[in-house]
Design an enzyme around this catalytic site. Structure first.
Site, mmCIF file in Angstrom:
data_model
loop_
_atom_site.group_PDB
_atom_site.id
_atom_site.type_symbol
_atom_site.label_atom_id
_atom_site.label_comp_id
_atom_site.label_asym_id
_atom_site.label_seq_id
_atom_site.Cartn_x
_atom_site.Cartn_y
_atom_site.Cartn_z
ATOM 1 N N MET A 30 9.912 -37.531 19.987
ATOM 2 C CA MET A 30 8.989 -38.024 18.954
ATOM 3 C C MET A 30 7.538 -37.852 19.424
ATOM 4 O O MET A 30 6.622 -38.439 18.846
ATOM 5 C CB MET A 30 9.278 -39.487 18.639
ATOM 6 C CG MET A 30 10.706 -39.675 18.097
ATOM 7 S SD MET A 30 10.896 -41.095 17.032
ATOM 8 C CE MET A 30 10.519 -42.411 18.156
ATOM 9 N N HIS A 34 4.942 -38.287 27.907
ATOM 10 C CA HIS A 34 4.680 -38.836 29.234
ATOM 11 C C HIS A 34 5.588 -38.087 30.199
ATOM 12 O O HIS A 34 6.322 -37.165 29.790
ATOM 13 C CB HIS A 34 4.914 -40.353 29.247
ATOM 14 C CG HIS A 34 6.242 -40.773 28.663
ATOM 15 N ND1 HIS A 34 7.439 -40.450 29.250
ATOM 16 C CD2 HIS A 34 6.556 -41.461 27.528
ATOM 17 C CE1 HIS A 34 8.426 -40.939 28.543
ATOM 18 N NE2 HIS A 34 7.927 -41.550 27.469
ATOM 19 N N HIS A 37 9.268 -37.290 29.203
ATOM 20 C CA HIS A 37 9.466 -36.105 28.340
ATOM 21 C C HIS A 37 9.350 -34.820 29.166
ATOM 22 O O HIS A 37 10.131 -33.888 29.002
ATOM 23 C CB HIS A 37 8.402 -36.063 27.234
ATOM 24 C CG HIS A 37 8.449 -37.205 26.274
ATOM 25 N ND1 HIS A 37 7.471 -38.171 26.224
ATOM 26 C CD2 HIS A 37 9.346 -37.536 25.323
ATOM 27 C CE1 HIS A 37 7.760 -39.043 25.270
ATOM 28 N NE2 HIS A 37 8.898 -38.693 24.703
ATOM 29 N N GLN A 61 14.970 -43.492 11.514
ATOM 30 C CA GLN A 61 15.456 -44.313 12.630
ATOM 31 C C GLN A 61 14.624 -45.576 12.840
ATOM 32 O O GLN A 61 14.865 -46.338 13.771
ATOM 33 C CB GLN A 61 15.564 -43.496 13.914
ATOM 34 C CG GLN A 61 14.246 -43.100 14.542
ATOM 35 C CD GLN A 61 14.461 -42.143 15.697
ATOM 36 O OE1 GLN A 61 14.875 -41.008 15.505
ATOM 37 N NE2 GLN A 61 14.175 -42.592 16.913
ATOM 38 N N GLY A 147 17.240 -38.393 27.638
ATOM 39 C CA GLY A 147 16.941 -39.292 28.748
ATOM 40 C C GLY A 147 17.957 -40.426 28.858
ATOM 41 O O GLY A 147 18.389 -40.978 27.842
ATOM 42 N N VAL A 176 12.581 -41.707 34.181
ATOM 43 C CA VAL A 176 11.355 -41.566 34.967
ATOM 44 C C VAL A 176 10.576 -42.878 34.838
ATOM 45 O O VAL A 176 10.421 -43.413 33.734
ATOM 46 C CB VAL A 176 10.509 -40.374 34.468
ATOM 47 C CG1 VAL A 176 9.205 -40.274 35.248
ATOM 48 C CG2 VAL A 176 11.301 -39.084 34.569
ATOM 49 N N MET A 184 9.035 -45.422 31.911
ATOM 50 C CA MET A 184 8.018 -44.821 31.039
ATOM 51 C C MET A 184 8.510 -44.816 29.599
ATOM 52 O O MET A 184 9.673 -44.544 29.334
ATOM 53 C CB MET A 184 7.717 -43.407 31.491
ATOM 54 C CG MET A 184 6.926 -43.396 32.769
ATOM 55 S SD MET A 184 6.201 -41.789 33.035
ATOM 56 C CE MET A 184 5.460 -42.075 34.619
ATOM 57 N N SER A 185 7.591 -45.124 28.694
ATOM 58 C CA SER A 185 7.917 -45.145 27.270
ATOM 59 C C SER A 185 6.624 -44.940 26.494
ATOM 60 O O SER A 185 5.567 -45.430 26.900
ATOM 61 C CB SER A 185 8.510 -46.508 26.908
ATOM 62 O OG SER A 185 8.455 -46.702 25.512
ATOM 63 N N SER A 186 6.736 -44.233 25.374
ATOM 64 C CA SER A 186 5.541 -44.056 24.518
ATOM 65 C C SER A 186 5.030 -45.410 24.053
ATOM 66 O O SER A 186 3.843 -45.596 23.808
ATOM 67 C CB SER A 186 5.882 -43.194 23.295
ATOM 68 O OG SER A 186 6.420 -41.966 23.718
HETATM 69 P P1 AMP Z 1 11.260 -40.226 22.445
HETATM 70 O O1 AMP Z 1 10.102 -39.312 22.234
HETATM 71 O O2 AMP Z 1 10.884 -41.586 22.927
HETATM 72 O O3 AMP Z 1 12.206 -40.244 21.259
HETATM 73 O O4 AMP Z 1 12.099 -39.607 23.642
HETATM 74 C C1 AMP Z 1 12.504 -38.280 23.633
HETATM 75 C C2 AMP Z 1 13.474 -38.058 24.765
HETATM 76 O O5 AMP Z 1 12.840 -38.401 25.996
HETATM 77 C C3 AMP Z 1 14.734 -38.933 24.657
HETATM 78 O O6 AMP Z 1 15.870 -38.189 25.068
HETATM 79 C C4 AMP Z 1 14.433 -40.056 25.624
HETATM 80 O O7 AMP Z 1 15.582 -40.658 26.171
HETATM 81 C C5 AMP Z 1 13.670 -39.316 26.695
HETATM 82 N N1 AMP Z 1 12.846 -40.256 27.490
HETATM 83 C C6 AMP Z 1 11.978 -41.187 27.033
HETATM 84 N N2 AMP Z 1 11.458 -41.897 28.048
HETATM 85 C C7 AMP Z 1 12.024 -41.421 29.182
HETATM 86 C C8 AMP Z 1 11.904 -41.748 30.570
HETATM 87 N N3 AMP Z 1 11.102 -42.707 31.002
HETATM 88 N N4 AMP Z 1 12.640 -41.019 31.456
HETATM 89 C C9 AMP Z 1 13.476 -40.044 31.038
HETATM 90 N N5 AMP Z 1 13.618 -39.686 29.749
HETATM 91 C C10 AMP Z 1 12.913 -40.358 28.829
#
Ligand code: AMP
Length: 286
Positions: A30, A34, A37, A61, A147, A176, A184-186
């Site tokens: 999405m 970071h 990703h 979602q 992830g 990560v 890590m998270s957006s």
């Molecule tokens: P998102 O953009 O949050 O939907 O995440 C996209 C992909 O990145 C998904 O497969 C998540 O599980 C993965 N992801 C998000 N945060 C992390 C993290 N800290 N470490 C590893 N993978 C991540």
């Protein structure tokens, strides 16, 4: 790197790649990249000839009172980071391109989607599986990278692929973390300084669980209680759940054995955070 907004354009490019016998690795995201990703992209680069990354904040979602509109977006920076990682195709479709006005078809992995995060996010996983199924049909990847941070999502996607015979290998990539351990998270950008500090207790509670398990504890109630006690000390953290489950079917466990997932979710003001720990536990014989 090619930046593509239309499904047909992407399909035509990928058809040509396939004619050249190239394998395709796919990372759905999405955006608001970071290091988590970027790790997924790096794994995709290592394991495939051509890497496709999608950036799509998927409206289906998000629940009606969730953060779809506020969800952080920074396409310009994402493009720069993707270029640096040598992504081949960056797919950035509009909502209209993915969901036409007469859209009616959903993919739902029943039961698994109702557990853990599904309890307070009842439409979430149906939206995830629907968009991932659509993206798989558009990209037709050989491998796709997800992830472990989103543990339940990973379990559900693997199940969808198995149940619906998608011809793609799903590869899980370890979480990560920031230097202090916060996953890590957006969404971490929503946290103010005090909340950012308090949020660390989530990782600490998983570390505590790991320590107890290493010392021989196998009773899930005891582990959950210890974690909860620690988390309760941070007044800014509202625990939503702690789950100790079988990592393949997400069934809650009384006794820890085999592939185990310890997962939790919590809210800090309006920010919902998740974290988890995958373990492989041998039952200790007395
Ligand atoms: P998102 O953009 O949050 O939907 O995440 C996209 C992909 O990145 C998904 O497969 C998540 O599980 C993965 N992801 C998000 N945060 C992390 C993290 N800290 N470490 C590893 N993978 C991540």
């Amino acid at each position: 790197m090619k930046i593509i907004k239309e499904i047909n354009t992407l399909r035509n490019f990928l058809k040509e790649e396939r004619k050249k016998q190239k394998t395709i690795g796919f990372v759905p995201t999405m955006g608001f990249f970071h290091q988590g990703h970027l790790k997924l992209i790096q794994e995709a680069k290592k394991n495939s000839d051509v890497v496709v990354v999608s950036i799509f904040v998927n409206p289906t979602q998000f629940g009606p009172n969730e953060d779809f509109n506020q969800y952080p977006r920074d396409l310009k920076k994402d493009i720069e980071l993707a270029e640096k990682e040598k992504v081949d195709y960056l797919f950035t479709p509009s909502v209209q391109e993915i969901y036409q006005d007469d859209f009616l078809t959903y993919v739902n992995v029943e039961e698994l989607g109702a557990k853990l995060c599904g309890k307070d996010r009842p439409v979430h996983f149906k939206g995830v599986t629907t968009v991932v199924a659509k993206l798989f049909n558009i990209v037709n990847p050989d491998k796709s990278f997800f992830g472990e941070k989103d543990a339940q999502q990973l379990v559900i996607i693997k199940k969808m692929v198995k149940d619906l015979n998608f011809d793609v290998e799903i590869i899980g990539v370890p979480t990560v973390r920031e230097e202090d351990g916060l996953a890590m998270s957006s969404r971490n950008i929503y946290l103010n300084l005090k909340e950012r500090k308090a949020a660390l207790v989530l990782f600490k509670s998983l570390e505590l669980a790991k320590e107890k398990i290493e010392k021989g504890e196998r009773n899930s109630k005891v582990i959950k209680n210890e974690m909860e006690e620690l988390i309760k000390k941070e007044k800014l953290v509202n625990l939503i759940y702690i789950s100790v489950s079988n990592a393949e079917n997400l069934e809650e466990l009384d006794v820890l054995e085999g592939k185990v997932l310890i997962a939790l979710a919590a809210k800090l003001r309006k920010t919902r955070l998740i974290d988890n720990l995958f373990l492989n536990i041998k039952l200790t014989t007395p």
